[in-house]
Scaffold this motif. Sequence first.
Motif, PDB file in Angstrom:
ATOM      1  N   SER A 190       0.826  -1.204   0.000  1.00 39.03           N
ATOM      2  CA  SER A 190       0.000   0.000   0.000  1.00 39.03           C
ATOM      3  C   SER A 190       0.863   1.259   0.000  1.00 39.03           C
ATOM      4  CB  SER A 190      -0.932   0.017   1.219  1.00 39.03           C
ATOM      5  OG  SER A 190      -0.169   0.101   2.410  1.00 39.03           O
ATOM      6  N   GLN A 192       0.236   5.379   1.379  1.00 41.41           N
ATOM      7  CA  GLN A 192      -0.478   6.552   1.879  1.00 41.41           C
ATOM      8  C   GLN A 192       0.530   7.697   1.919  1.00 41.41           C
ATOM      9  OE1 GLN A 192      -0.941   3.468   3.908  1.00 41.41           O
ATOM     10  NE2 GLN A 192      -2.601   3.128   2.453  1.00 41.41           N
ATOM     11  N   LYS A 194       0.992  12.216   1.153  1.00 41.22           N
ATOM     12  CA  LYS A 194       0.488  13.515   0.743  1.00 41.22           C
ATOM     13  C   LYS A 194       1.642  14.485   0.582  1.00 41.22           C
ATOM     14  CE  LYS A 194      -3.083  16.983   1.520  1.00 41.22           C
ATOM     15  NZ  LYS A 194      -4.260  17.387   2.325  1.00 41.22           N
ATOM     16  N   GLU A 209      -2.479  13.618  -3.042  1.00 40.28           N
ATOM     17  CA  GLU A 209      -2.649  12.646  -1.970  1.00 40.28           C
ATOM     18  C   GLU A 209      -2.989  11.286  -2.563  1.00 40.28           C
ATOM     19  OE1 GLU A 209      -5.148  11.910   2.194  1.00 40.28           O
ATOM     20  OE2 GLU A 209      -5.347  13.798   1.078  1.00 40.28           O
ATOM     21  N   ASN A 211      -3.857   7.258  -1.641  1.00 39.13           N
ATOM     22  CA  ASN A 211      -4.290   6.301  -0.622  1.00 39.13           C
ATOM     23  C   ASN A 211      -4.743   5.042  -1.362  1.00 39.13           C
ATOM     24  OD1 ASN A 211      -5.220   4.908   1.569  1.00 39.13           O
ATOM     25  ND2 ASN A 211      -6.666   6.484   2.248  1.00 39.13           N
ATOM     26  N   GLY A 229      -8.487   2.132  -4.266  1.00 39.28           N
ATOM     27  CA  GLY A 229      -8.037   3.344  -3.583  1.00 39.28           C
ATOM     28  C   GLY A 229      -8.251   4.572  -4.445  1.00 39.28           C
TER      29      GLY A 229
END
Length: 242
Positions: A190, A192, A194, A209, A211, A229
Motif C-alpha cells: 500500500s 499513503q 500527501k 494525496e 491512498n 483506492g
Amino acid sequence: MQKIYPIKYPKLSDSYWVRGFCFFLTTLFYACSSLDSTELQPNILSTRDYLMQEKGQFCVFSVHQISYTLNQKATESLFFEKHIVIDYPNNEGVLVAIFRKNQENTNWIETGRKLVVLQNGKIIEIQSNQTQCILVNPIEVGTRWNFQLYSPTKAQQAQITRLLPPMTYSHKTMSNLVEVELFKDSSALSLQKKQVFFAPNFGIVFSKESNVSYCYEGKCLGKGQINYGTIITYELIDYGKE
C-alpha cells in the motif's frame, strides 16, 4: 626606418600569471556556486508568510481524482473547489469557507469550512474534527514535525523536502515555494502519501494525496499494480479578492 620590436607575451608557466589565473577561476567558481545556492533560498523564512493574508482573498483549484476498484477499470473525475477567507481572527489565522462545483458554468455550493491558525510558529489546520500541523519554522530543508496532532494512532512525521524554483500557477510566477511531505507510509502492499507546495501569501497551491492498495497475489506482487483506492490532485487555477 623605425625598428619594430616584437611583443613578448607572458608564459602561463610564469608563477605570477599562474597564480592570477587560478585566483580568477576560483573566484568565478565560488560566485557561480553562491548564485546556485541562493537562487532557491527563500527570502521569506516565517510560516506567517505562507498564510492567506486578508479577508475576501480566494483561491480556485482544479481537482482531479482517480478512483480504483478491484477488478474494474479506474474512473476519473474532475471538479473545482474555491477556498475563500471569510474572517481573519486576531491576525493569527484565517477562517476559510470551501465551495465546490462539478462544472465551470454551474453555481458554487458550500461544502465546509476550515480554520487555519498560526500558533507558536506552526500553521495548524482544523477541519472536520481533525487538527493537523501543516508547516513549521524554520523554513529549511530537513525540518521535521508531527503532522497529525492529537491523533490516537501513531505519530505521522512531516518534513520540508525541497525549496522549489519559481513556478507558474494561474499565469502568476511565484517564488520562494516550499515542498512538504505531510505523511508517507509506503510498502509493497500500500501507499499513503500527501505532498504539497506552499507559496507565500497563498498557502497551498498544489497537493497530491495517494491512498491506494496494491495487488498482492501471484506475479503482480511488488509491481505497484493498484487494486483499489484513490489519488487526488489539487492545482491552483485562479485567485483574487472579493
